[in-house]
Write an enzyme that holds these catalytic residues in place. Structure first.
Site, PDB file in Angstrom:
ATOM      1  N   HIS A  34       0.835  -1.208   0.000  1.00  0.00           N
ATOM      2  CA  HIS A  34       0.000   0.000   0.000  1.00  0.00           C
ATOM      3  C   HIS A  34       0.874   1.265   0.000  1.00  0.00           C
ATOM      4  CE1 HIS A  34      -2.794  -2.842   2.282  1.00  0.00           C
ATOM      5  NE2 HIS A  34      -3.562  -2.445   1.293  1.00  0.00           N
ATOM      6  N   GLN A 145      -1.018  -3.737  -9.004  1.00  0.00           N
ATOM      7  CA  GLN A 145      -1.081  -4.877  -9.929  1.00  0.00           C
ATOM      8  C   GLN A 145      -1.372  -6.167  -9.176  1.00  0.00           C
ATOM      9  OE1 GLN A 145       2.446  -5.744 -12.422  1.00  0.00           O
ATOM     10  NE2 GLN A 145       1.681  -7.838 -12.219  1.00  0.00           N
ATOM     11  N   ASP A 147      -3.769  -6.877  -7.411  1.00  0.00           N
ATOM     12  CA  ASP A 147      -5.163  -7.200  -7.702  1.00  0.00           C
ATOM     13  C   ASP A 147      -5.413  -6.881  -9.176  1.00  0.00           C
ATOM     14  OD1 ASP A 147      -6.285  -7.779  -4.855  1.00  0.00           O
ATOM     15  OD2 ASP A 147      -5.088  -5.966  -4.657  1.00  0.00           O
ATOM     16  N   VAL A 173       4.400  -5.441  -4.694  1.00  0.00           N
ATOM     17  CA  VAL A 173       5.489  -5.516  -3.711  1.00  0.00           C
ATOM     18  C   VAL A 173       5.415  -6.874  -3.031  1.00  0.00           C
ATOM     19  CG1 VAL A 173       6.477  -4.479  -1.633  1.00  0.00           C
ATOM     20  CG2 VAL A 173       5.411  -3.025  -3.365  1.00  0.00           C
ATOM     21  N   SER A 182       0.032  -8.851   1.353  1.00  0.00           N
ATOM     22  CA  SER A 182      -1.430  -8.754   1.419  1.00  0.00           C
ATOM     23  C   SER A 182      -1.837  -8.643   2.873  1.00  0.00           C
ATOM     24  CB  SER A 182      -2.058 -10.011   0.801  1.00  0.00           C
ATOM     25  OG  SER A 182      -3.422 -10.110   1.189  1.00  0.00           O
TER      26      SER A 182
HETATM   27  P1  AMP Z   1      -6.695  -3.308  -0.359  1.00  0.00           P
HETATM   28  O1  AMP Z   1      -6.449  -2.574   0.919  1.00  0.00           O
HETATM   29  O2  AMP Z   1      -6.396  -4.763  -0.286  1.00  0.00           O
HETATM   30  O3  AMP Z   1      -8.054  -2.983  -0.949  1.00  0.00           O
HETATM   31  O4  AMP Z   1      -5.643  -2.731  -1.402  1.00  0.00           O
HETATM   32  C1  AMP Z   1      -5.579  -1.360  -1.696  1.00  0.00           C
HETATM   33  C2  AMP Z   1      -4.696  -1.134  -2.897  1.00  0.00           C
HETATM   34  O5  AMP Z   1      -3.375  -1.596  -2.616  1.00  0.00           O
HETATM   35  C3  AMP Z   1      -5.182  -1.920  -4.118  1.00  0.00           C
HETATM   36  O6  AMP Z   1      -5.043  -1.105  -5.274  1.00  0.00           O
HETATM   37  C4  AMP Z   1      -4.245  -3.089  -4.145  1.00  0.00           C
HETATM   38  O7  AMP Z   1      -4.070  -3.646  -5.434  1.00  0.00           O
HETATM   39  C5  AMP Z   1      -2.962  -2.464  -3.639  1.00  0.00           C
HETATM   40  N1  AMP Z   1      -2.050  -3.490  -3.116  1.00  0.00           N
HETATM   41  C6  AMP Z   1      -2.349  -4.454  -2.200  1.00  0.00           C
HETATM   42  N2  AMP Z   1      -1.296  -5.259  -2.006  1.00  0.00           N
HETATM   43  C7  AMP Z   1      -0.294  -4.799  -2.801  1.00  0.00           C
HETATM   44  C8  AMP Z   1       1.053  -5.209  -3.050  1.00  0.00           C
HETATM   45  N3  AMP Z   1       1.583  -6.270  -2.445  1.00  0.00           N
HETATM   46  N4  AMP Z   1       1.784  -4.508  -3.940  1.00  0.00           N
HETATM   47  C9  AMP Z   1       1.233  -3.428  -4.586  1.00  0.00           C
HETATM   48  N5  AMP Z   1      -0.019  -2.986  -4.383  1.00  0.00           N
HETATM   49  C10 AMP Z   1      -0.779  -3.657  -3.506  1.00  0.00           C
END
Ligand code: AMP
Length: 275
Positions: A34, A145, A147, A173, A182
C-alpha cells in the site's frame, strides 16, 4: 496529514490542495505494498489523498468482513510517513446511508475468475470506487497490480463512465520469498505462511512452460503440482490483460493468474507479461 470522516468535509479540505491530486483507495491494515502506492503518488502528484474503508459491499456472505484486520490509527501514521496529505476514513453509514440502492456493474469482466468465486465482489468494488472518485475528484487513481483483475475492472469503469481520471497501476510488492504482500497474509499459520510462497513459484513455472511453447492447459497441469501441499487451487490460468478472456497460448499483454486457499485464507497473485 488531515483526517476526514464526512463527505462535505473532505470535499472542502481537498479543494484547497495543489493539483494534480493523486488518490490511493485502501481497506487499511496497511503494508509496504500500500505504501508503495502512496509513495508513487507522492512522486507523481503535487498532492496525495488516501482512503481507508473496509467496504462491506465487496465481501460476500461468509467471507472475512467481520474479522478483516483494522488499525486506522496505525494506518494514519504510516500514510503520513509516506507523505500523504489527506486521509478519508468514513463510517459505513456515511458511504451507504439508509435508502442507498444504486449499483455499478462492469459486466463480463467482473464475472470471471475472482468474480466467479465471489459473484458480488466487483460490483461492490466498482460502486465504492465510483463513489470515492466522485467524493475525492482526483486526477490520478493509484491501484496495485497485485489485484490485477480489480485494476482491469477499474480501468474499464473509468473508460466506460468517462471519469476524468488517469489510472496508474503500481507493480506488486513482495516478501523476500516471493509471496505478494497482502493484509490477508496475517491470517496464515506459520506452516501455511511457509508454503504460501509456492503460489508465486507456480505462476513462474506456468509462465516458463508457456514461454517454452506449451499450451495453457498443459502448462497449468505442470505448474499446479508446484503448489505446497497445504494449498488448494481455485484457479490457475493465462488471460488477456484487458478482458481476462482465457488464452490457449501466450500472447502479450497477458496475465498469468492464480488463486489458492491455505486453510480458510484465499490468496491471489499474478505475473504481467508485457507486450
Ligand atoms: P486493499 O487494501 O487490499 O483494498 O488494497 C488497496 C490497494 O493496494 C489496491 O489497489 C491493491 O491492489 C494495492 N495493493 C495491495 N497489495 C499490494 C502489493 N503487495 N503490492 C502493490 N499494491 C498492492
Amino acid at each position: 496529514m488531515r483526517i476526514f470522516h464526512a463527505v462535505e468535509q473532505v470535499r472542502a479540505g481537498l479543494a484547497a490542495l495543489p493539483r494534480p491530486l493523486g488518490f490511493v483507495p485502501t481497506m487499511g491494515a496497511l503494508h509496504a505494498g500500500h505504501l508503495q502506492l502512496a509513495r508513487t503518488a507522492r512522486q507523481q502528484c503535487a498532492s496525495v489523498a488516501a482512503s481507508v474503508f473496509v467496504n462491506p459491499t465487496q465481501f460476500g456472505p461468509g467471507e472475512d468482513f467481520e474479522r478483516y484486520p483494522r488499525d486506522v490509527q496505525g494506518d494514519a501514521e504510516k500514510l503520513s510517513g509516506a507523505g500523504v496529505d489527506a486521509l478519508f476514513t468514513p463510517d459505513a453509514a456515511v458511504m451507504y446511508p439508509p435508502g442507498f440502492s444504486t449499483i455499478v456493474d462492469v459486466g463480463a469482466l467482473g464475472a470471471v475468475y475472482e468474480g466467479a468465486v465471489r459473484p458480488t465482489h466487483f460490483r461492490g468494488v466498482a460502486t465504492v470506487v465510483s463513489k470515492l472518485l466522485h467524493i475525492v475528484q482526483p486526477d490520478v487513481l493509484f491501484v496495485g497490480q497485485k489485484d490485477a483483475q480489480q485494476s482491469a475492472v477499474l480501468k474499464k469503469l473509468v473508460r466506460d463512465l468517462d471519469f476524468p481520471v488517469r489510472v496508474e497501476v503500481v507493480p506488486t510488492v513482495r516478501e523476500s520469498d516471493g509471496l505478494a504482500m497482502s493484509s490477508r497474509n496475517a491470517y496464515l499459520s506459520r506452516e501455511q505462511r511457509a508454503g504460501a510462497s509456492s503460489l508465486h513459484g507456480s505462476l513462474e513455472c506456468m509462465l516458463e512452460e508457456l514461454r517454452n511453447g506449451a499450451d495453457a492447459s498443459r502448462a497449468a497441469q505442470h505448474a499446479r503440482a508446484q503448489l505446497d501441499a497445504a494449498g488448494v487451487w481455485d484457479y490457475l490460468d493465462v488471460v488477456d490483460a484487458q478482458t481476462f478472456e482465457p488464452l490457449q497460448h501466450l500472447r502479450a499483454p497477458a496475465f498469468v493468474i492464480g488463486a489458492a486457499r491455505f486453510g480458510s485464507t484465499r490468496l491471489i497473485d499474478n505475473i504481467l507479461v508485457s507486450a
